[in-house]
Write a protein that holds these residues in place. Structure first.
Motif, PDB file in Angstrom:
ATOM      1  N   MET A   1       2.324 -23.044  -8.067  1.00 19.21           N
ATOM      2  CA  MET A   1       0.951 -23.394  -8.411  1.00 19.21           C
ATOM      3  C   MET A   1       0.009 -22.319  -7.886  1.00 19.21           C
ATOM      4  O   MET A   1       0.021 -22.006  -6.703  1.00 19.21           O
ATOM      5  CB  MET A   1       0.576 -24.757  -7.817  1.00 19.21           C
ATOM      6  CG  MET A   1       1.391 -25.885  -8.357  1.00 19.21           C
ATOM      7  SD  MET A   1       0.941 -27.581  -7.859  1.00 19.21           S
ATOM      8  CE  MET A   1       0.043 -27.458  -6.374  1.00 19.21           C
ATOM      9  N   LEU A   2      -0.805 -21.760  -8.781  1.00 21.55           N
ATOM     10  CA  LEU A   2      -1.776 -20.742  -8.401  1.00 21.55           C
ATOM     11  C   LEU A   2      -3.158 -21.337  -8.181  1.00 21.55           C
ATOM     12  O   LEU A   2      -3.896 -20.914  -7.300  1.00 21.55           O
ATOM     13  CB  LEU A   2      -1.868 -19.667  -9.478  1.00 21.55           C
ATOM     14  CG  LEU A   2      -0.587 -18.885  -9.756  1.00 21.55           C
ATOM     15  CD1 LEU A   2      -0.779 -17.976 -10.957  1.00 21.55           C
ATOM     16  CD2 LEU A   2      -0.182 -18.091  -8.528  1.00 21.55           C
ATOM     17  N   GLY A   3      -3.531 -22.308  -9.018  1.00 25.52           N
ATOM     18  CA  GLY A   3      -4.851 -22.916  -8.932  1.00 25.52           C
ATOM     19  C   GLY A   3      -5.078 -23.814 -10.118  1.00 25.52           C
ATOM     20  O   GLY A   3      -4.201 -23.974 -10.968  1.00 25.52           O
TER      21      GLY A   3
ATOM     22  N   ASN B   1     -19.941 -29.478  -4.648  1.00 21.75           N
ATOM     23  CA  ASN B   1     -19.710 -28.766  -3.399  1.00 21.75           C
ATOM     24  C   ASN B   1     -18.711 -27.619  -3.557  1.00 21.75           C
ATOM     25  O   ASN B   1     -18.693 -26.703  -2.756  1.00 21.75           O
ATOM     26  CB  ASN B   1     -19.254 -29.729  -2.294  1.00 21.75           C
ATOM     27  CG  ASN B   1     -17.984 -30.472  -2.652  1.00 21.75           C
ATOM     28  OD1 ASN B   1     -17.614 -30.578  -3.813  1.00 21.75           O
ATOM     29  ND2 ASN B   1     -17.330 -31.011  -1.649  1.00 21.75           N
ATOM     30  N   SER B   2     -17.881 -27.655  -4.593  1.00 20.33           N
ATOM     31  CA  SER B   2     -16.929 -26.561  -4.794  1.00 20.33           C
ATOM     32  C   SER B   2     -17.627 -25.319  -5.359  1.00 20.33           C
ATOM     33  O   SER B   2     -17.287 -24.206  -4.996  1.00 20.33           O
ATOM     34  CB  SER B   2     -15.789 -26.994  -5.717  1.00 20.33           C
ATOM     35  OG  SER B   2     -16.278 -27.215  -7.022  1.00 20.33           O
ATOM     36  N   GLY B   3     -18.591 -25.511  -6.269  1.00 17.52           N
ATOM     37  CA  GLY B   3     -19.365 -24.396  -6.799  1.00 17.52           C
ATOM     38  C   GLY B   3     -18.686 -23.518  -7.829  1.00 17.52           C
ATOM     39  O   GLY B   3     -19.335 -22.691  -8.438  1.00 17.52           O
ATOM     40  N   VAL B   4     -17.387 -23.632  -8.015  1.00 15.94           N
ATOM     41  CA  VAL B   4     -16.669 -22.797  -8.983  1.00 15.94           C
ATOM     42  C   VAL B   4     -15.709 -23.650  -9.797  1.00 15.94           C
ATOM     43  O   VAL B   4     -15.257 -24.689  -9.348  1.00 15.94           O
ATOM     44  CB  VAL B   4     -15.885 -21.646  -8.294  1.00 15.94           C
ATOM     45  CG1 VAL B   4     -16.829 -20.655  -7.640  1.00 15.94           C
ATOM     46  CG2 VAL B   4     -14.906 -22.179  -7.282  1.00 15.94           C
ATOM     47  N   GLN B   5     -15.399 -23.172 -10.983  1.00 15.25           N
ATOM     48  CA  GLN B   5     -14.496 -23.919 -11.871  1.00 15.25           C
ATOM     49  C   GLN B   5     -13.026 -23.624 -11.599  1.00 15.25           C
ATOM     50  O   GLN B   5     -12.169 -24.373 -12.033  1.00 15.25           O
ATOM     51  CB  GLN B   5     -14.812 -23.623 -13.334  1.00 15.25           C
ATOM     52  CG  GLN B   5     -16.068 -24.332 -13.801  1.00 15.25           C
ATOM     53  CD  GLN B   5     -16.339 -24.087 -15.262  1.00 15.25           C
ATOM     54  OE1 GLN B   5     -17.047 -23.160 -15.599  1.00 15.25           O
ATOM     55  NE2 GLN B   5     -15.750 -24.904 -16.109  1.00 15.25           N
ATOM     56  N   TYR B   6     -12.706 -22.534 -10.920  1.00 17.90           N
ATOM     57  CA  TYR B   6     -11.317 -22.202 -10.593  1.00 17.90           C
ATOM     58  C   TYR B   6     -11.106 -22.457  -9.111  1.00 17.90           C
ATOM     59  O   TYR B   6     -11.781 -21.868  -8.263  1.00 17.90           O
ATOM     60  CB  TYR B   6     -10.999 -20.741 -10.936  1.00 17.90           C
ATOM     61  CG  TYR B   6      -9.547 -20.398 -10.701  1.00 17.90           C
ATOM     62  CD1 TYR B   6      -8.569 -20.828 -11.592  1.00 17.90           C
ATOM     63  CD2 TYR B   6      -9.149 -19.666  -9.591  1.00 17.90           C
ATOM     64  CE1 TYR B   6      -7.227 -20.536 -11.382  1.00 17.90           C
ATOM     65  CE2 TYR B   6      -7.814 -19.366  -9.369  1.00 17.90           C
ATOM     66  CZ  TYR B   6      -6.857 -19.799 -10.263  1.00 17.90           C
ATOM     67  OH  TYR B   6      -5.535 -19.514 -10.071  1.00 17.90           O
ATOM     68  N   LEU B   7     -10.202 -23.391  -8.793  1.00 11.87           N
ATOM     69  CA  LEU B   7      -9.990 -23.805  -7.410  1.00 11.87           C
ATOM     70  C   LEU B   7      -8.548 -23.521  -6.977  1.00 11.87           C
ATOM     71  O   LEU B   7      -7.613 -23.666  -7.773  1.00 11.87           O
ATOM     72  CB  LEU B   7     -10.267 -25.303  -7.259  1.00 11.87           C
ATOM     73  CG  LEU B   7     -11.644 -25.771  -7.717  1.00 11.87           C
ATOM     74  CD1 LEU B   7     -11.705 -27.282  -7.795  1.00 11.87           C
ATOM     75  CD2 LEU B   7     -12.712 -25.235  -6.792  1.00 11.87           C
ATOM     76  N   THR B   8      -8.389 -23.175  -5.719  1.00 15.06           N
ATOM     77  CA  THR B   8      -7.076 -22.932  -5.154  1.00 15.06           C
ATOM     78  C   THR B   8      -6.952 -23.677  -3.831  1.00 15.06           C
ATOM     79  O   THR B   8      -7.923 -24.242  -3.334  1.00 15.06           O
ATOM     80  CB  THR B   8      -6.849 -21.421  -4.899  1.00 15.06           C
ATOM     81  OG1 THR B   8      -7.835 -20.951  -3.984  1.00 15.06           O
ATOM     82  CG2 THR B   8      -6.925 -20.619  -6.190  1.00 15.06           C
TER      83      THR B   8
END
Length: 129
Positions: free
Chosen positions: A54-56, A69-76
């Motif tokens: 799993m990369l993200g 709170n994450s602020g981005v669409q790509y999460l890891t």
């Protein structure tokens, strides 16, 4: 494995994400005339390398808005695991519609996979908090 609605093979990496595969874990489903139609107001894609690590995940703007709170669409890492755990039941139900493809990739049906993985992931998240 053939291309499908939920599993995609990328022959070369994109500029932003260096994956070889992506698996749709969650999308909106409309059942019309007995056939499931996917639409993507809410989605989660799992990105994997060629070894299956799993990369993200990529999440839709609507999920991003809900979890600002994450602020981005790509999460890891931990952020990825937290989102998967939040939506575990919905992801499991969605993946059960494509159980054979999922089982080919992960060796277990979605229900069993997430039942076994969720406590381990939760322990991992708790250890880092």
């Amino acid at each position: 494995m053939d291309q499908s609605q939920v599993f995609r093979l990328y022959p070369k990496s994109s500029n932003r994400i260096t994956e070889n595969y992506s698996l749709l874990l969650l999308a909106n489903v409309d059942s019309d005339n007995g056939t499931a139609k996917l639409w993507f107001e809410r989605y989660i894609y799992l990105h994997l390398d060629k070894e299956g690590h799993m990369l993200g995940i990529s999440i839709s703007e609507s999920l991003l808005y809900k979890h600002a709170n994450s602020g981005v669409q790509y999460l890891t890492g931990v952020d990825m695991i937290k989102i998967i755990l939040m939506y575990k039941d919905e992801i499991t139900a969605f993946c059960e519609m494509y159980s054979l493809e999922f089982q080919t990739m992960f060796g277990l049906c979605p229900t069993d996979y997430f039942e076994f993985a969720a406590p381990l992931w939760a322990e991992y998240v708790n250890a880092l908090n």
